[in-house]
Design an enzyme around this catalytic site. Structure first.
Site, mmCIF file in Angstrom:
data_model
loop_
_atom_site.group_PDB
_atom_site.id
_atom_site.type_symbol
_atom_site.label_atom_id
_atom_site.label_comp_id
_atom_site.label_asym_id
_atom_site.label_seq_id
_atom_site.Cartn_x
_atom_site.Cartn_y
_atom_site.Cartn_z
ATOM 1 N N LYS A 175 32.991 17.422 38.337
ATOM 2 C CA LYS A 175 31.025 18.461 38.275
ATOM 3 C C LYS A 175 30.584 18.396 39.376
ATOM 4 O O LYS A 175 30.274 17.750 40.018
ATOM 5 C CB LYS A 175 30.446 17.895 37.240
ATOM 6 C CG LYS A 175 31.610 16.861 36.130
ATOM 7 C CD LYS A 175 30.517 16.227 35.313
ATOM 8 C CE LYS A 175 30.327 15.339 35.676
ATOM 9 N NZ LYS A 175 29.154 14.693 34.537
ATOM 10 N N THR A 210 18.147 20.553 31.280
ATOM 11 C CA THR A 210 19.928 20.467 31.855
ATOM 12 C C THR A 210 20.815 18.097 31.227
ATOM 13 O O THR A 210 21.341 18.066 31.655
ATOM 14 C CB THR A 210 20.589 20.339 32.994
ATOM 15 O OG1 THR A 210 20.151 19.972 33.728
ATOM 16 C CG2 THR A 210 20.441 21.625 33.717
ATOM 17 N N GLY A 212 21.238 15.154 29.540
ATOM 18 C CA GLY A 212 22.582 15.088 28.861
ATOM 19 C C GLY A 212 23.835 15.455 29.278
ATOM 20 O O GLY A 212 24.842 15.556 28.395
ATOM 21 N N THR A 213 23.765 16.824 30.379
ATOM 22 C CA THR A 213 25.209 17.161 30.702
ATOM 23 C C THR A 213 26.213 16.443 30.564
ATOM 24 O O THR A 213 27.234 16.630 30.161
ATOM 25 C CB THR A 213 24.369 18.196 31.478
ATOM 26 O OG1 THR A 213 24.779 17.500 32.318
ATOM 27 C CG2 THR A 213 24.172 19.580 30.720
ATOM 28 N N GLY A 214 26.135 15.732 31.533
ATOM 29 C CA GLY A 214 27.470 14.791 31.469
ATOM 30 C C GLY A 214 27.301 14.086 30.220
ATOM 31 O O GLY A 214 28.714 13.662 30.593
ATOM 32 N N CYS A 215 26.549 13.405 29.098
ATOM 33 C CA CYS A 215 27.294 12.564 28.226
ATOM 34 C C CYS A 215 27.632 13.291 27.695
ATOM 35 O O CYS A 215 28.897 13.183 26.419
ATOM 36 C CB CYS A 215 25.784 12.336 27.802
ATOM 37 S SG CYS A 215 24.578 10.964 28.096
#
Length: 267
Positions: A175, A210, A212-215
């Site tokens: 990412k 933003t 928690g975007t990866g989760c």
């Protein structure tokens, strides 16, 4: 009709924006039934992480046993693990119960900068979990820590992906939101599999919300693979899902607020 059942193995976020809470919200919105194994209890909100309590190994093992022996799991999303002992425990559980479609989000640092994985646990992550990953979804800083490569340009992204493949991950998604020299109005993520590689692009949204975007991104991939989607299609849906979740901000909290898990609607 059997509803696809998915497991998240991750930490609890008392602020509700990341971790187990974000994963279960994503599962619900994507039409799969979510189960969970909690690896750590955190005291956090949009302003930061204030305390972390790792769950004892025996309790993690008991949660894994309870879920795996009752539910028909079609995918597993792995997030915050915290330390080498928990990584080893989870790896043993994946082997014991032959759990499928492992989506590994190698969570290392919280949005506000708090460490969520002990540095001495990275070697264990590389040896015990990455070889089991059907998909791994590091951001730039996480990919740098795992591979030892400073990622300042696209060629370094390709080099890091090659190392992650060599460590055993089948599909690698790096990412690109943290790429330091990226002043573009577009955000790029890079997809690498043995069969294909391509770039996923989306508009760069000017927002601090933003958390928690990866989760959320990795949980959506798990949900879509559980429904039978191929990896490429699952990843494209997840990219659209998280872009919408960021773009339809909830404006909650006084810091890095959560994304909007119900912001995305199928066309």
């Amino acid at each position: 009709m059997t509803i696809p059942q998915v497991l998240t193995i991750a930490g609890s976020d008392s602020g509700g924006g990341a971790g187990i809470q974000a994963d279960l919200k994503t599962f619900q919105m994507r039409g799969v039934f979510g189960t969970s194994v909690i690896t750590a209890v955190t005291a956090q909100n949009t302003l930061g992480v204030f305390a972390i309590h790792p769950v004892p190994r025996a309790i993690i093992q008991a949660q894994l046993k309870a879920v795996a022996e009752d539910f028909t799991l079609s995918a597993v999303k792995i997030g915050m693990l915290g330390n080498a002992e928990i990584i080893d425990c989870v790896a043993e559980g994946l082997e014991q119960y032959s759990l499928p479609n492992i989506i590994l989000d190698p969570v290392m640092v919280a949005k506000g900068g708090s460490p969520l994985l002990q540095r001495n646990a990275v070697t264990t992550l590389k040896k015990r979990l990455i070889p089991k990953a059907h998909v791994i979804t590091p951001n730039i800083p996480e990919a740098e820590i795992i591979t030892g490569i400073k990622i300042r340009n696209e060629q370094a992204v390709f080099d890091a992906a090659e190392i992650l493949h060599e460590l055993g991950a089948k599909t690698v998604i790096i990412k690109g939101g943290h790429l330091e020299n990226s002043q573009s109005v577009r955000c790029k993520d890079w997809f690498f599999s043995p069969q294909n590689h391509f770039v996923l692009e989306s508009p760069r949204i000017d927002t601090r919300h933003t958390h928690g975007t990866g989760c959320t991104f990795s949980a959506c991939i798990a949900a879509e693979t559980a429904k039978g989607k191929g990896i490429e299609q699952a990843v494209r849906i997840a990219k659209d899902y998280i872009s919408s979740a960021i773009g339809h901000s909830l404006n909650i909290g006084h810091g890095h607020g959560p994304t909007n898990h119900w912001g995305y609607q199928d066309e």
